[in-house]
Structure formats: C-alpha cells, structure tokens
Design a protein around this motif. Structure first.
Motif, PDB file in Angstrom:
ATOM      1  N   TYR A 120       0.807  -1.217   0.000  1.00  0.00           N
ATOM      2  CA  TYR A 120       0.000   0.000   0.000  1.00  0.00           C
ATOM      3  C   TYR A 120       0.843   1.271   0.000  1.00  0.00           C
ATOM      4  CZ  TYR A 120       0.590  -1.468   4.839  1.00  0.00           C
ATOM      5  OH  TYR A 120       1.109  -1.933   6.001  1.00  0.00           O
ATOM      6  N   PHE A 163       6.693  13.954   4.603  1.00  0.00           N
ATOM      7  CA  PHE A 163       5.284  13.870   4.206  1.00  0.00           C
ATOM      8  C   PHE A 163       4.873  15.105   3.416  1.00  0.00           C
ATOM      9  CE2 PHE A 163       2.474  10.453   5.579  1.00  0.00           C
ATOM     10  CZ  PHE A 163       3.410   9.598   6.072  1.00  0.00           C
ATOM     11  N   ALA A 182      -3.591   1.038  13.545  1.00  0.00           N
ATOM     12  CA  ALA A 182      -3.343   1.078  12.110  1.00  0.00           C
ATOM     13  C   ALA A 182      -2.765  -0.257  11.668  1.00  0.00           C
ATOM     14  CB  ALA A 182      -2.372   2.199  11.777  1.00  0.00           C
ATOM     15  N   THR A 183      -3.518  -1.005  10.872  1.00  0.00           N
ATOM     16  CA  THR A 183      -3.009  -2.278  10.405  1.00  0.00           C
ATOM     17  C   THR A 183      -2.535  -2.204   8.961  1.00  0.00           C
ATOM     18  OG1 THR A 183      -5.205  -2.999   9.787  1.00  0.00           O
ATOM     19  CG2 THR A 183      -4.439  -3.621  11.960  1.00  0.00           C
ATOM     20  N   SER A 184      -3.188  -1.417   8.123  1.00  0.00           N
ATOM     21  CA  SER A 184      -2.778  -1.459   6.713  1.00  0.00           C
ATOM     22  C   SER A 184      -2.916  -0.085   6.068  1.00  0.00           C
ATOM     23  CB  SER A 184      -3.561  -2.532   5.968  1.00  0.00           C
ATOM     24  OG  SER A 184      -4.930  -2.312   6.099  1.00  0.00           O
ATOM     25  N   CYS A 185      -3.424  -0.076   4.840  1.00  0.00           N
ATOM     26  CA  CYS A 185      -3.384   1.121   4.004  1.00  0.00           C
ATOM     27  C   CYS A 185      -3.961   2.358   4.692  1.00  0.00           C
ATOM     28  CB  CYS A 185      -4.134   0.889   2.708  1.00  0.00           C
ATOM     29  SG  CYS A 185      -4.517  -0.797   2.323  1.00  0.00           S
ATOM     30  N   ILE A 201      -1.646   4.511   6.681  1.00  0.00           N
ATOM     31  CA  ILE A 201      -0.790   5.479   6.003  1.00  0.00           C
ATOM     32  C   ILE A 201      -1.550   6.790   5.811  1.00  0.00           C
ATOM     33  CG2 ILE A 201       0.569   5.885   3.927  1.00  0.00           C
ATOM     34  CD1 ILE A 201       1.671   3.597   5.474  1.00  0.00           C
ATOM     35  N   GLU A 202      -2.835   6.688   5.439  1.00  0.00           N
ATOM     36  CA  GLU A 202      -3.611   7.906   5.281  1.00  0.00           C
ATOM     37  C   GLU A 202      -3.844   8.578   6.630  1.00  0.00           C
ATOM     38  OE1 GLU A 202      -3.210   8.969   2.452  1.00  0.00           O
ATOM     39  OE2 GLU A 202      -5.226   9.420   1.809  1.00  0.00           O
ATOM     40  N   MET A 242      -1.657   8.553   9.056  1.00  0.00           N
ATOM     41  CA  MET A 242      -0.391   9.262   9.291  1.00  0.00           C
ATOM     42  C   MET A 242      -0.387  10.586   8.538  1.00  0.00           C
ATOM     43  SD  MET A 242       2.135   6.054   9.041  1.00  0.00           S
ATOM     44  CE  MET A 242       3.647   6.817   8.536  1.00  0.00           C
ATOM     45  N   ALA A 243      -0.861  10.548   7.283  1.00  0.00           N
ATOM     46  CA  ALA A 243      -0.903  11.781   6.493  1.00  0.00           C
ATOM     47  C   ALA A 243      -1.832  12.799   7.129  1.00  0.00           C
ATOM     48  CB  ALA A 243      -1.355  11.464   5.063  1.00  0.00           C
ATOM     49  N   THR A 294      -7.689  -3.345   7.561  1.00  0.00           N
ATOM     50  CA  THR A 294      -8.364  -4.638   7.627  1.00  0.00           C
ATOM     51  C   THR A 294      -8.060  -5.323   8.952  1.00  0.00           C
ATOM     52  OG1 THR A 294      -7.786  -4.746   5.303  1.00  0.00           O
ATOM     53  CG2 THR A 294      -8.801  -6.681   6.252  1.00  0.00           C
ATOM     54  N   PHE A 324     -14.109  -5.652   0.242  1.00  0.00           N
ATOM     55  CA  PHE A 324     -14.201  -6.792  -0.658  1.00  0.00           C
ATOM     56  C   PHE A 324     -13.441  -8.018  -0.176  1.00  0.00           C
ATOM     57  CE2 PHE A 324     -10.343  -5.221  -1.881  1.00  0.00           C
ATOM     58  CZ  PHE A 324     -10.236  -4.483  -3.024  1.00  0.00           C
ATOM     59  N   TYR A 325     -12.980  -7.970   1.062  1.00  0.00           N
ATOM     60  CA  TYR A 325     -12.441  -9.184   1.664  1.00  0.00           C
ATOM     61  C   TYR A 325     -13.473  -9.826   2.593  1.00  0.00           C
ATOM     62  CZ  TYR A 325      -8.117  -6.766   0.409  1.00  0.00           C
ATOM     63  OH  TYR A 325      -7.135  -6.094  -0.247  1.00  0.00           O
ATOM     64  N   VAL A 384     -10.783 -12.795   7.197  1.00  0.00           N
ATOM     65  CA  VAL A 384     -11.047 -11.392   7.511  1.00  0.00           C
ATOM     66  C   VAL A 384     -12.339 -11.255   8.305  1.00  0.00           C
ATOM     67  CG1 VAL A 384     -11.556  -9.150   6.471  1.00  0.00           C
ATOM     68  CG2 VAL A 384      -9.747 -10.563   5.532  1.00  0.00           C
ATOM     69  N   CYS A 392     -11.921   4.207   0.668  1.00  0.00           N
ATOM     70  CA  CYS A 392     -10.916   3.143   0.525  1.00  0.00           C
ATOM     71  C   CYS A 392      -9.648   3.705  -0.084  1.00  0.00           C
ATOM     72  CB  CYS A 392     -11.450   1.995  -0.305  1.00  0.00           C
ATOM     73  SG  CYS A 392     -10.310   0.601  -0.355  1.00  0.00           S
ATOM     74  N   PRO A 393      -8.768   4.290   0.699  1.00  0.00           N
ATOM     75  CA  PRO A 393      -9.005   4.745   2.068  1.00  0.00           C
ATOM     76  C   PRO A 393      -9.658   6.118   2.064  1.00  0.00           C
ATOM     77  CG  PRO A 393      -6.747   5.164   1.459  1.00  0.00           C
ATOM     78  CD  PRO A 393      -7.395   4.545   0.268  1.00  0.00           C
ATOM     79  N   PRO A 432      -7.761  12.364   3.969  1.00  0.00           N
ATOM     80  CA  PRO A 432      -7.608  13.004   5.292  1.00  0.00           C
ATOM     81  C   PRO A 432      -8.735  13.970   5.631  1.00  0.00           C
ATOM     82  CG  PRO A 432      -5.507  12.891   4.212  1.00  0.00           C
ATOM     83  CD  PRO A 432      -6.489  12.385   3.227  1.00  0.00           C
TER      84      PRO A 432
END
Lengths: 416, 230
Positions: free
Chosen positions: A110, A178, B49-52, B55-56, B58-59, B89, B123-124, B130, B147-148, B151
């Motif tokens: 990702y 960032f 925070a587990t995945s994508c 990151i958003e 964090m942004a 997820t 979609f999982y 999941v 998705c995602p 911010p």
C-alpha cells in the motif's frame, strides 16, 4: 564526527569473486548466527528474557510480531511472526477476471500501489500477448518513478521517526518528508482521482490520460523535491547522531542476501549490482539509461545512501521522459463489455518488475477460462523480513528497530 | 471567570456565555459543559493502524492536514488514549489483539472505524481470514467510509465524534429522530458485489455474474452465449 566506516571512504573496496560475482570482501562470508538456536542451550552472560515486540508497535511498520530473546540488552535469537494481515489476495485473484483483479493488488504494497498493479497487469499482458502503445509505456514509467519517490519519502520519514529524538525532535524529518510526499500524491491524484489506491492500469494500457498542464506541474514538482532532498541530506548524511545509529549496524552479507532472495536497496547496499529496470527492461525503461546506485558497506547507512541516490535517479528519469511523452492512444484494447468477455489463453507466465522494495513478481497459470487457475505473488518484503533472524542477533533492542526500518518491509505485501 | 470588555476587538464565541454586570462581564456555565468542551477538544487517538488506512491516518497527522489543531493527538499506548481509530483490515488473527487493546483503554472511550475494511471488511468480507467489520466485536461510534478515506474525511469523522460527545453529555443525542443527524453514526449500507442484500436495481445478469465471482460460492461453468451479456 564519527569515524567513517572503512567502506564508506571513497577508495575502491577490495573485491572477492564468488560464483561469477564480484562482492565486497569486507562483508562477504560473515559468520552466520543459527536462526533455529535452542534457547535452552544458550548460556546468557546477563539476565535472559523473552521480549515480544508487536503486532501493534509503532516501529514495526505494520503488524509484524517479533519475538526477541535477550541476553541483557543484546538479542541472541529473533523470531518474526507474520500473518496478522493475511487477506487471501492470491485466492481472491483466482476467482476474479483481469479487470477485477487490479484493485486487490493495490492493497498489497500500500506504500507503492502502482508497482503492484504493473506486475499483475504485465503478467496478464504477457499471457494475452498484448503490447501497450508507446504513450502508455512512457506514462507507466513516469508513474512508477513518481511512486518510487513517494515510497522512499515515506520510508525516510518513518526511518528517522524510528530513531526517536535523534534528529532534532524526532518527527521533523517525518513531517518534512510527508510534505514532499503530498506533492507527488497531488500529481497522481490529478491523473487518477485517487490519493492512494489508484486503479490506474488495465490490461493493454492505462486507464487515465494526462490532464492538461500536467507535464509542467511534474517538472515544477521535481525541482522542488530535488531542492528539499538536499535539505534532508544536510540533516542526515553528516549528522553525528544519525551516523552513530546507522553506520556499522545490521551489516548484511551479500551471499546471505542472495540466498534469502532480498532485492532492491537491501541487495544493492551490499554490493550486488542488480536491478530489473536495467537488466530486464520493461515499460519504457529501455529508452532511458538507468543508472543503478550501488554501495559496498551493507549496513543501515549504506541502505539509506542507496535509497537517497535512487530518489535522485528517479527524478532524473521522470524529467527525461515527461518532456517527450509520445502522442497516441493510451490503450491497446477496448475496455471489455463484460467482466468475463476476455478469455485467457492456456499457459503459464512469470513477470518480475523492480518495485521500490525489490523484485515484485506475478506468476499466472491459466486453463483457458476468463479467470486464472493459480496466481502467485512474489513479494520482496517477505524476503526482507526473512533476513531478520540473522541481522538481529548481536544487536541491541534499539538497533533492531533501526535494522527493521532500514529493510523497509511492508506487511500488507508480506502477508498478502 | 472575569473578562475585561475594554480590550474586546472581535466577537469570540465565548461572549455568548457572558453575563454583563457594571464594570465587567461574568461567564456563567455548567461544570458539565466545561468538561464536555475539554473532552471533545483534547481527543487523544490510539491509531490501531493495520494497513493502508494507517498510512492515510499518518498523512492526516502531518502538516498539510494538521489534526493537532483540534487537539487531536496520537499516542502509541492505549492507556493514555480516548479514541481508538481502527484503520485497516482486521483479520481473524488480529481481532483478539484489537479487542485486548480496546479493553486496556480507560473510560470514557470511543471508537472510529476508518475505511471500508474496518466498517464491513470491504471486498475481503467473504474471505475466511477477515473479520467483516470491527463493530462485530467492539462498539463503533463513528464510521468514516472510503478506501481509504482522504484526510479531509477523517477530519469530518472526528468532528462528527466531537458533536456526538457534546450531545451525549448534554443528553440531547437522538440519532434516530433526524435522518440528517445520523450521517457517519450508523453503519453505511453500501451495495457491493457478492452481497446478497445489494441494490435490486442491478440487472439479473450482473447479479448472477457477481455471484459466480463470490469466493464463497462454487464457480460454475459458463456457456458461450452467456459470455458477453451487457
């Protein structure tokens, strides 16, 4: 100033020939720890303890769990546990047609979704024997390099964040990185309409054409990113604390890296000159002379130097290509009228591309129906995580955080 | 609370609370309103925070979007946090850890489900590994779809949470009375491929094709003429 590591000095390091490869002699054939050490047999010098790190830990870059066995503060055995983000992507892709599959591989890596898309789409193109038009190839190359810059920005930010207060308040490099990553995301958002999961590629070409004025925006952004890159180097390269945290830490034997299948900056920092963009050119990489940065020290600092040089190289490639995007269509095929409209020919194919983390491969087997029988994704991050049992032994807990950060694993890609 | 009126140059919202007496103004409020104001403007976030989406998220915390301006601040330990933002997820292997971290958080605590995966599994959702939505095992206050989510959407979600905290403490929280007030507070119903209760307006041919793609169902052989149904 910390004394420079011997192999960071500008003199050419001594090389040793191993099975046809010239590898730096200082870090080749290093003694290897036993990753399957029986903890009962180990006699600690100080207090022995088992420490669990993760799966929810701000420095594990996702949901990696590391079980560390410590002798005082020195680790003598490290066991990584993966699978906390297993989303069964390979199984799902075996029930999807090509056009339905692209959003799934977006979510694997990702931090650089576009490389994941390209690896899958190129595998389908190889199976269907479709050649994208030149405009699509050049656009894809520009997108990949923009994505590489954004990915390395995120890596540098979190890497410096992991080192805590080492760099003037900890999160300053993170915030600066960032800031530049947002500029790249603006370009990609202008092209695709999404900030993260772009779904920008399809079999035979690209989904989105360039909006008006995009090329000038790209050039202006590249100028700005390059200026700021010099600022980061001023903050890190000669920084006493940064060097004392990274120089000589986590030295990776090139033979171990090759055996473990490591790729990308991890491999090139250990003196192995290998990059698929130059060695097996895909998209429009054949049109540009890709210069591959190689370091010979093999430590965290060398990996950092390689990634910084890769960012500069990516900026150069984008500048070269963006001023001469050829005219023409962006897709070789009409979009299918129905998800099942495109039948795959029977056969099997493997395609590997150079993602920011190493060789990202897709292996497809088809039996002639619209959906493949088997999809295998080769994630570079999994191979980076498999180095941890070797690199962590002998390091302190604070060094393990730096080593893990320097390998740059993305757990979505590891677990798939 | 005494405020000197002579230095007043702009109308601050605080002046709505002031009672004027000769010479100065006195602010009168309830202790509960002050506590509620403090709560909603110092939400410390535990980023699950587990995945994508992580990151958003964090942004969202960085300079351009700057969540700090609302007093929202991330801490890496659940013991110090008020809000758990579940970003990403949640797998069957991870869910017990999320529950344990949620149980570690002190009351009062809130949960924000960020992104389609945390809301419903996206979609999982039909997959063996999941969990179909984090609200299957912890109570969720605000849903931020996407998705995602960009911010900006996370900002909007945190403001919905602030409004909810304010209303709950005042005793005026009635999400079922006004449909407009339910925005973000109820699990969004998004028609999705493979979902049995999806939008009936979709054609039968598409529904059948979608069901054939469902990993929970067996893939049936297709005939030639069925291939190109519009």
């Amino acid at each position: 100033m910390v004394d420079a590591h011997p192999s960071h000095e500008p003199v050419a390091p001594a090389l040793v020939e191993v099975s046809g490869l010239s590898l730096p002699a200082a870090i080749t054939h290093l003694p290897r720890p036993d990753p399957y050490l029986n903890v009962e047999d180990y006699e600690p010098e100080a207090d022995a303890m088992a420490l669990n790190m993760g799966p929810q830990h701000p420095s594990t870059h996702g949901v990696l769990r590391l079980k560390l066995f410590l002798d005082g503060e020195i680790c003598f055995k490290a066991v990584p546990y993966v699978g906390y983000l297993h989303r069964g992507v390979e199984k799902l892709l075996e029930n999807r047609t090509a056009i339905q599959s692209v959003p799934y591989v977006d979510k694997n890596d990702y931090v650089s979704p576009l490389t994941g898309e390209l690896a899958l789409v190129m595998a389908y193109e190889a199976l269907l024997d479709v050649e994208p038009p030149p405009r699509a190839q050049v656009l894809r190359t520009i997108l990949m390099e923009l994505q590489r810059i954004a990915s390395h920005h995120l890596w540098l930010g979190t890497f410096c964040l992991d080192m805590g207060g080492a760099l003037g308040g900890g999160s300053s490099v993170f915030l600066y990185n960032f800031r530049e990553r947002e500029l790249i995301l603006d370009l990609l958002e202008a092209l695709t309409g999404q900030r993260m999961h772009y779904n920008a590629l399809m079999v035979g070409g690209n989904r989105h054409d360039v909006p008006p004025g995009w090329e000038e925006k790209v050039l202006a952004t590249m100028d700005r990113v390059e200026d700021r890159l010099a600022e980061y180097e001023a903050m890190t390269v000669d920084n006493h604390i940064f060097r004392s945290r990274t120089v000589g830490v986590g030295v990776l034997d090139p033979l171990l890296a090759l055996e473990a299948g490591a790729g990308g900056a991890n491999l090139r920092a250990s003196g192995v000159d290998h990059d698929l963009r130059r060695d097996a050119p895909y998209a429009a990489y054949g049109q540009v002379d890709v210069r591959i940065p190689v370091e010979t020290a093999g430590d965290c600092y060398a990996r950092f130097l390689v990634r910084i040089a890769e960012m500069r190289e990516a900026i150069r490639i984008v500048r070269l290509l963006v001023s001469g995007i050829p005219e023409g269509p962006i897709g070789a095929l009409k979009p299918p009228r129905h998800v099942n409209a495109v039948k795959l020919p029977p056969g099997e194919v493997y395609v590997g591309i150079e993602s920011p983390r190493g060789e990202l491969g897709t292996y497809l087997i088809s039996d002639g129906s619209p959906i493949p029988v088997r999809v295998k994704i080769r994630p570079p991050s999994l191979h980076a995580v498999s180095l941890l049992p070797y690199l962590c032994v002998g390091a302190t807990v604070s060094d393990i955080v730096v080593i893990l950060g320097s390998l740059d694993p993305i757990l979505g890609e590891v677990d798939r | 609370m005494a405020v000197d009126e002579t230095s007043r140059t702009f109308v601050h919202p605080l002046y709505g609370w002031l009672e004027k007496i000769p010479g100065l103004s006195v602010g009168l409020t309830t202790a509960d309103a002050v506590l509620s104001w403090g709560l909603e403007h110092s939400l410390w976030v535990f980023p699950m925070a587990t995945s994508c989406c992580g990151i958003e998220f964090m942004a969202t915390m960085t300079s351009r979007f700057d969540m700090d301006q609302f007093g929202t601040f991330t801490r890496p330990t659940p013991r110090q946090c008020d809000v758990m933002v579940v970003a990403g997820t949640i797998t069957v292997k991870m869910a017990p850890r999320v529950k344990r971290l949620w149980d570690m958080m002190p009351e009062p605590r809130w949960c924000v489900a960020m992104g389609s995966c945390a809301i419903s599994g996206d979609f999982y959702r039909n997959l063996y590994a999941v969990v179909p939505g984090v609200d299957t095992f912890i109570p969720v206050d605000v849903y931020v779809p996407g998705c995602p989510p960009a911010p900006d959407h996370v900002h909007a979600g945190m403001h919905v949470l602030m409004e909810k905290i304010r209303q709950v403490r005042k005793g005026t929280f009635r999400p079922n009375a006004d449909p407009a007030a339910r925005e973000g507070l109820l699990r969004p119903s998004i028609p999705r491929i493979g979902d049995p209760d999806r939008d009936p307006a979709l054609s039968r041919a598409q529904a059948e094709a979608a069901f054939r793609m469902d990993p929970g169902c067996q893939v049936t052989p297709r005939s030639e003429d069925e291939r190109d149904v519009p």
